[in-house]
Motif scaffolding. Sequence first.
Motif, short mmCIF file in Angstrom:
data_model
loop_
_atom_site.label_atom_id
_atom_site.label_comp_id
_atom_site.label_asym_id
_atom_site.label_seq_id
_atom_site.Cartn_x
_atom_site.Cartn_y
_atom_site.Cartn_z
N ASP A 114 0.73 -0.87 -0.15
CA ASP A 114 0.05 0.07 0.24
C ASP A 114 0.73 1.64 0.30
N CYS A 115 1.77 1.32 1.09
CA CYS A 115 2.85 2.39 0.89
C CYS A 115 3.36 2.38 -0.49
N GLU A 118 1.47 4.38 -3.56
CA GLU A 118 1.19 5.42 -2.87
C GLU A 118 2.42 6.15 -2.81
N ASP A 119 3.40 5.73 -3.50
CA ASP A 119 4.60 6.65 -3.20
C ASP A 119 5.41 7.11 -4.00
N TYR A 123 1.78 4.49 -10.44
CA TYR A 123 0.40 4.62 -9.45
C TYR A 123 -0.34 5.83 -9.21
N THR A 125 -2.29 7.97 -6.93
CA THR A 125 -2.20 7.82 -5.81
C THR A 125 -3.65 8.45 -4.65
N GLY A 127 -4.34 8.70 -1.94
CA GLY A 127 -4.94 8.79 -0.60
C GLY A 127 -5.07 7.96 0.74
N THR A 128 -4.78 7.10 0.69
CA THR A 128 -5.41 5.54 1.53
C THR A 128 -4.76 5.70 2.79
N ARG A 130 -2.66 3.22 4.34
CA ARG A 130 -1.93 2.73 4.12
C ARG A 130 -1.87 1.20 4.77
N TYR A 236 -11.45 7.15 -6.76
CA TYR A 236 -11.33 8.26 -5.13
C TYR A 236 -12.23 7.39 -3.88
N GLY A 273 -8.10 12.85 2.30
CA GLY A 273 -7.62 12.37 0.77
C GLY A 273 -7.86 13.10 -0.10
#
Length: 424
Positions: A114-115, A118-119, A123, A125, A127-128, A130, A236, A273
């Motif tokens: 997940d991290c 997101e980074d 992919y 982004t 705003g999960t 994580r 989202y 998010g």
Amino acid sequence: MDIVLGLQWGDEGKGKFIDLISEGYHMTARFNGGANAGHSIERNGKRITLKSLPSGIFMKGVQNVIGTGTVLDPVSLRKEILNLKQFDETIEPENSLMISKKAHLVLPTHRLLDCFMEDNPDYTTIGTTRNGIAQAYSNKILRQNLRVGDIDAPDFRNKVEQILERDYRLLAGGDMVLPSLEEISSEFFEAIDFLKKFTRTETELVLNTALSEGKKILAEGSEAVMLDIDHGTYPYVTSSSTTAAGACVGLGVSPKKVGEIFGIAKAYCTRVGNGMFPTEIFDSVGEEIRQKGNEFGSNTGRPRRIGWLDLPALRYAIMITGTTQVILTKADVLSGMESVAVCTHYELEDGNLARTSGTLPENARPVLKQMKGWEGDITAIQGSSNLPEELKAFLSFLNDELGVPITYLSTGPGRDEILKLNSK
């Protein structure tokens, strides 16, 4: 079976309302999501956030169920239960909690993946939080995951280690700093041993048997309708179904057995998010509401985005869920404002007006109605007849616009700071 849902983007105050009414039920059951959402409850001047546990956990004699449609992180659940016991040592979740054998497990590498996503600029982004929720659900759909019922299998440990090693090989190709595999494995299996203290069963059989015996069940939703994987503001959104229909699927209960559907909404809107948010407030008024309403994520601490009440989105959520009663929260936060705004329609690019919408088109202009604000501290008000006239007018307007009765008004953060406005 009655259902409690969030009608906006989460954080509407579902936990407080469930805690209030759950003593009238024999069972409360979580049907979706995982440790990515938190239901905050205040008791005896103290505040606690429940992530995976149903909010009825405080009620003596109430059975609590973590249903099949959820994803369960054993590490997070262990921490949550230990924290709960510190908060109230009289609570004995070992005797009042049962977990579906079919609920899927969140593995340690799901959080890391997940991290990573997101980074990684490759992919989208989202705003999960994580917490690895999407990764657990995606592996469920791919039929590559493990379930709660698997923890008793003799080869469970080998299967987990195989998945963790596979995920580590994938993650090793990036620039992410990874904890040791041994460290996360040890913590996970320690949490699995803790999980074995709790009843693990086919909860759909338990729930349907209870209903056939005339017992009352309250289904508790995580997140909210505008974050639904199918009907929310994709991409989202969350990774599960947050609607009333999702409650039936997530618990294995027929729609024929659904009674009341309580929809919780704030007197304004918040969102955490990324994603569309037509009524967002960017000036000092938004910051004032954020601070006064303590609008920071109960799970992550992130500041929530603030917006005026969005009726097109709220009408959509009520339509999708079949909400029968609306519970309005956070009206006390708007006390003292000279005026408050409500979005009644969206004005689209072609000049047409949208009265109901779940897509929240980015180029749509929110049509705002300004209403006179109300003064005074409403937290101590005991009867709806004693509410400020301006607030009564606000509630009357919403009743007319939504076509569903507002039956409860939360007047403050405390458990008892809520008014029953009218009965059905």
